[in-house]
Every structure is written in structure tokens, then in C-alpha cells.
Design an enzyme around this catalytic site. Structure first.
Site: not given
Ligand code: C5P
Length: 400
Positions: A212-213
Site C-alpha cells: 500500500g502507500n
């Protein structure tokens, strides 16, 4: 900048648990430039004190026809209060007050103000789910709407009773969006449909882990709110986020992965007028997501990654009359990279933000943007809140 500058808002508070949120609501209204006066029902005082509200609103708070606690009784003029206000917002509105309003009862000052008010009246109901669903309540709401009042929807979630369902007072932010939109005269996006992507995407490694980020979804949600203020119908396709939004002109499609986001976008893209891709979509995902949790072992673990679909490039390639705007988060050769992206993805505009700029990027509540048009001319803005950035982005789009 301040959508409510110079507006006089009368806030009516009734005796529901959501009343504890109203000092914050007063603050937000004032922050938007409004002058706020408060009128309460006697039972509202059980949930939030007049002293708190008088302090934050910087105005006396009234709750009875006759001023209390002094030797020279004074008449609190409900007619004058109703005439003073540009807008009367009753939040939270209990089922009791809704019923009294629908039937013209006048046994407290708030109801007296309501009956004599000439200004638009907005109502944010808040009650337990069964009370809200009860046919009598629904009938009262229809009745109030037929008299020209604006009755807001309710939120869904945990209720004071411990039950879950529809009945919560709308989030303060959403109430504010409605009130602001009431005063937005020029609605250039009326009858237009805006598609927005927002937030991060999560690409599953196994049932418990993902790639993810740090994207928060704030920029995309700020764009959605601005589009609603400008009168648009909004389709917001968002990856995982804690941001919340509810509005009758908004369809929220919650997704997890880039592929889910692509599917949602493909379903609606043909019907939209403007698409803005603010999501921080993962560029790679594991080739295969493990069905069971990957066990820890002594050796290294190698994940093989493959490209995710490029949603923005898809929209650029398939657009007919739609305007398609992207975001570029760059760390070097910012302007040049963003311009290349705009050309490669066949965009009508791109919003550049650089990680080099303090306070810019995707996890905070501020951003520093440069808007680049299709002819490659650009406009740079200082560090601003994401809400203000959203305003400028739409100004740029609409100026073309
Ligand atoms: O090429 P790059 O990924 O840097 O472009 C960023 C822009 O492309 C953003 O607007 C982002 O929302 C969009 N994007 C997308 N799908 C991807 C990757 C990025 O829509 N798979």
C-alpha cells in the site's frame, strides 16, 4: 475562501446526545466567516452547556421566552431572532422537535423562532434507528419538507443506544458542506457528473498483508466536496481511507485494489463529464496473492510483482467528450515529468505536487500544487489546505 463570510447563522440545538458536537459546529461555521447565534431547547442544556456555546459563539445563548435569573424579566424576542438570521440550522433535531415543528406547536423559544422565521430552515435529524424509521417520524419529515424546510439525511453507524443503523446526526463536515452550498450562487457544475478516484490502493500479498502507500484520501475527498458545492453529481471511487462523506448527489464506491478501482471506473466513465484521478494507485501488485497467510521462515522471501492497470491512462485513451485530469507526485524534474505524463496519458490537465515541498504530497492536510493545462501552460499555488487546492483545481478546469 470563506464561503459563509458575513452570513448570519442561527443554530438551534435540541436535546439529543449529538448536541455535544455543536460547539465544534459553531467553531466551524465561524471559521467559514459566519456570525453565529444559538437558541436551545431546555432539554438541550442537559447535553451541552449554554456557557460553552456562548463562549464559542461570542453571543448570548437563549433558551426561554423570558430571560432567566435576573430581577428585571426581559422578553427574548423570537421574532427578532428569526428575522436576524440568513439561515436557521436546527442540529441535532430530535424526533420530539421534528414532530412539534410539523404540527406547529410552540412550547419553547426554539419552536417560536422556527414558526416566525422568514429565512431558510435546515434540519439535521438525530435519533435512534427505530425512531427514525417510524412512519410518524418519516411523515413529519415529509411534512416539514413540503413546507419548504430542508431536511438533511441522517448518518449511519453506532448510535447512543448501542445499536447500529441509520439515525446519527450527519458528520459536521457534511452539514457544513450543505450549508455552504446553500449560499453558493454560481453552480457551474450543475447537471454535470464528476468522477473522482481517491485514496491508496491495497494489493494483497496474502489474506493479512498488502502493498500500500501513505495516501490519506484527503485530496480526493476535498475535490468531491468542492464539486458538490459547485452543484455536480459526484461519483467517488475511493481506496481504503478514514475520510467520510455523505451527500444525496454523491455515490461513494469503496474499493481495495487497483483492479477493483479500474472496474468501478470503467462502469461509469462513459457517463461522466470530468474525471479527476487523485488516487495514489499502486503501480505493482504481487503476481499471485497467497490463499493462506505466508509463514515466516529463515530464508529471504522474494515477491514477484506485476503491473496494475493504469486507470488514468485508460481514461485518457477512451475519452470522447470527457475532460480527464491526473495527478503527478514527483520527486525530481517535477515540471518536465508532469508535462510528459500529461502528454503520454492524453490528459486535459495535470496537478503536480512535489515531495520536495514541505507540507505537500499525499498524507497531510495541506498541499502545494501546480496546475498544468493541455497547452502546457501552468499555474503554481502556495502551500494551502487541500480544500483550497480543490477550489483552485476546479477554477483551472472551468477556466479552459
Ligand atoms: O504515472 P503515474 O502513476 O505517476 O501517474 C499518476 C496519476 O495516474 C495519478 O493521477 C493517479 O491517480 C493515476 N494512476 C492511475 N492508475 C495507476 C497509476 C496511476 O489512475 N495504475
Amino acid at each position: 475562501m470563506n464561503a459563509l463570510r458575513g452570513k448570519k447563522i442561527l443554530l438551534g440545538i435540541t436535546g439529543g446526545i449529538a448536541a455535544y458536537k455543536t460547539p465544534e459546529l459553531v467553531r466551524s461555521l465561524i471559521k467559514e466567516g459566519a456570525e453565529v447565534k444559538v437558541v436551545m431547547t431546555p432539554s438541550a442544556k442537559e447535553f451541552v452547556t449554554p456557557l460553552t456555546l456562548a463562549t464559542v459563539s461570542k453571543n448570548p445563548v437563549l433558551s426561554s421566552f423570558i430571560a432567566e435569573g435576573n430581577d428585571n424579566p426581559k422578553w427574548n424576542d423570537h421574532v427578532a431572532l428569526g428575522l436576524w438570521a440568513d439561515l436557521f440550522l436546527i442540529a441535532p433535531a430530535t424526533s420530539n422537535t421534528l414532530s412539534a415543528m410539523a404540527h406547529g406547536r410552540c412550547n419553547n423559544l426554539l419552536l417560536g423562532v422556527y414558526l416566525s422565521a422568514k429565512c431558510p430552515v435546515w434540519v439535521a435529524p438525530a435519533m435512534d434507528l427505530d425512531m427514525y424509521a417510524h412512519p410518524t417520524t418519516q411523515k413529519n419529515i415529509s411534512q416539514l419538507t413540503s413546507y419548504g424546510n430542508y431536511v438533511l439525511p441522517v448518518g449511519e453507524g453506532a448510535l447512543a443506544s448501542g445499536l447500529e443503523g441509520k439515525g446519527r446526526m450527519l458528520e459536521l463536515d457534511t452539514i457544513l458542506t450543505y450549508i455552504k452550498s446553500h449560499f453558493t450562487k454560481n453552480k457551474p457544475l450543475f447537471k454535470k457528473t464528476i468522477l473522482l478516484t481517491a485514496g491508496p490502493t491495497f494489493e494483497a500479498i496474502d489474506p493479512v498483508r498488502f502493498i500500500g502507500n501513505y495516501a490519506s484520501g484527503k485530496m480526493g475527498f476535498a475535490l468531491a466536496k468542492e464539486a458538490l458545492l459547485l452543484g455536480a453529481n459526484v461519483v467517488l471511487v475511493s481506496g481504503p481511507t478514514i475520510e467520510k462523506i455523505e451527500h444525496p448527489d454523491l455515490t461513494l464506491i469503496s474499493v481495495v485494489s487497483a483492479e477493483d478501482m479500474m472496474n468501478a471506473v470503467q462502469k461509469v466513465f462513459k457517463k461522466v463529464d470530468i474525471a479527476i484521478a487523485a488516487a495514489a494507485v499502486a503501480d505493482y501488485k504481487p503476481i499471485k496473492s497467497a490463499v493462506q497467510k505466508i509463514k515466516k521462515s529463515n530464508g529471504d522471501l522474494t515477491l514477484q510483482l506485476t503491473h496494475t492497470p493504469d486507470i488514468l491512462a485508460y481514461m485518457g485513451a477512451h475519452k470522447k467528450n470527457q475532460k480527464v485530469i491526473g495527478f503527478a507526485l514527483e520527486t525530481e524534474n517535477e515540471l518536465e515529468n508532469a508535462r510528459t505524463k500529461l502528454l503520454n496519458k492524453n490528459l486535459d490537465g495535470i496537478v503536480l505536487n512535489s515531495l520536495k515541498d514541505k507540507g505537500a504530497g499525499f498524507s497531510g492536510s495541506t498541499n502545494k500544487i501546480t496546475y498544468i493545462h493541455a497547452d502546457l501552460t501552468s499555474h503554481s499555488f502556495p502551500l494551502l489546505s487541500k480544500e483550497e487546492c480543490a477550489k483552485h483545481i476546479f477554477e483551472q478546469i472551468l477556466a479552459e
